[in-house]
Design a protein around this motif. Structure first.
Motif, mmCIF file in Angstrom:
data_model
loop_
_atom_site.group_PDB
_atom_site.id
_atom_site.type_symbol
_atom_site.label_atom_id
_atom_site.label_comp_id
_atom_site.label_asym_id
_atom_site.label_seq_id
_atom_site.Cartn_x
_atom_site.Cartn_y
_atom_site.Cartn_z
ATOM 1 N N UNK A 68 41.364 41.703 34.534
ATOM 2 C CA UNK A 68 41.813 40.326 34.789
ATOM 3 C C UNK A 68 42.501 40.220 36.146
ATOM 4 N N UNK A 69 42.404 39.037 36.726
ATOM 5 C CA UNK A 69 43.021 38.742 38.021
ATOM 6 C C UNK A 69 44.468 38.309 37.784
ATOM 7 N N UNK A 70 45.360 39.272 37.663
ATOM 8 C CA UNK A 70 46.704 38.966 37.185
ATOM 9 C C UNK A 70 47.826 39.145 38.199
ATOM 10 N N UNK A 71 47.695 40.042 39.156
ATOM 11 C CA UNK A 71 48.809 40.247 40.081
ATOM 12 C C UNK A 71 49.074 38.993 40.905
ATOM 13 N N UNK A 72 48.040 38.439 41.508
ATOM 14 C CA UNK A 72 48.217 37.273 42.366
ATOM 15 C C UNK A 72 48.599 36.032 41.583
ATOM 16 N N UNK A 78 34.743 37.544 37.288
ATOM 17 C CA UNK A 78 33.368 37.127 37.075
ATOM 18 C C UNK A 78 32.485 38.339 36.768
ATOM 19 N N UNK A 79 31.742 38.235 35.694
ATOM 20 C CA UNK A 79 30.848 39.314 35.289
ATOM 21 C C UNK A 79 31.463 40.325 34.343
ATOM 22 N N UNK A 80 32.787 40.302 34.172
ATOM 23 C CA UNK A 80 33.446 41.291 33.308
ATOM 24 C C UNK A 80 33.067 41.090 31.847
ATOM 25 N N UNK A 81 33.023 39.844 31.409
ATOM 26 C CA UNK A 81 32.674 39.559 30.018
ATOM 27 C C UNK A 81 31.286 40.089 29.695
#
Length: 218
Positions: free
Chosen positions: A15-19, A88-91
């Motif tokens: 997940x894109x979590x730091x930013x 994107x694409x991880x799921x």
């Protein structure tokens, strides 16, 4: 399968979590406890890469045990109301991998309950084992405890696991356990971090799609 078990980091890997979550939380916390401190997102990412978040708080910001406890409480409350988005694409990658019989485990410095929530909210397959910040300090990465436990639980050899991570503690953990490592470079383009991985890792992926393609090859 090339690797019967994927061992994923969570933040900035799945997940894109730091930013979007952790850095804004960090800035809010500093307003109260270290209002004079100034950090950019890049500063924060580099510090997380090495020497790590605990060293940042203790050694650089000089926080004592009580302040560290307050930071953990503040951070945990903040993330309850902020759900990061999967890349994107991880799921598609994780569901395809699971449907082929692969096992998915997570080794992260986030709390297990937050990891499981993020997987659920993003429609990802639930990981079979999660080793998060809930673990005692000596069992958190870069300790090899998570990898050793995964191998013992499922009867796997080191070469049957693939650790996917964007930070050095994951790399150090994999190296110490003799487990293959793949650098997740899709979160950000910072020379200090990407340079380390490109010098030291034979497997570096700039996109989730590139990792997915690699997992499909024989």
């Amino acid at each position: 399968m090339k690797y019967p078990c994927l061992v994923l980091d969570h933040d900035d890997t799945v997940v894109n979590s730091t930013a979007t979550v952790h850095f804004p939380c960090f800035l809010e916390f500093l307003k109260t406890y270290r209002p004079e401190a100034r950090y950019t997102l890049e500063d924060y990412i580099i510090k997380n890469f090495h020497p790590g978040i605990v060293a940042l708080f203790r050694d650089e910001l000089g926080m004592d045990d009580e302040q560290m406890e307050q930071e953990q409480i503040f951070w945990n409350a903040y993330v309850q109301n902020h759900v990061p988005q999967a890349y994107e694409g991880m799921k598609e990658l994780l569901w395809s991998y699971k449907q082929q019989g692969g096992r998915i485990c997570v080794v992260s410095h986030s709390f297990e309950q937050n990891i499981l929530r993020d997987f659920e909210k993003n429609g990802l397959p639930e990981p079979e084992l999660v080793f998060g910040w809930n673990c005692p300090p000596h069992q958190r990465k870069p300790s090899t405890f998570p990898l050793e436990t995964i191998m013992q639980t499922y009867g796997l050899r080191p070469q049957e696991l693939l650790v996917v991570d964007d930070l050095k503690p994951g790399y150090d953990m994999a190296q110490a356990a003799g487990v293959p490592f793949a650098a997740a470079l899709w979160a950000y383009d910072i020379p200090e971090t990407q340079g380390f991985f490109r010098r030291n890792c034979p497997l570096c992926f700039e996109t989730v799609a590139a990792l997915a393609d690699y997992l499909q090859t024989e």
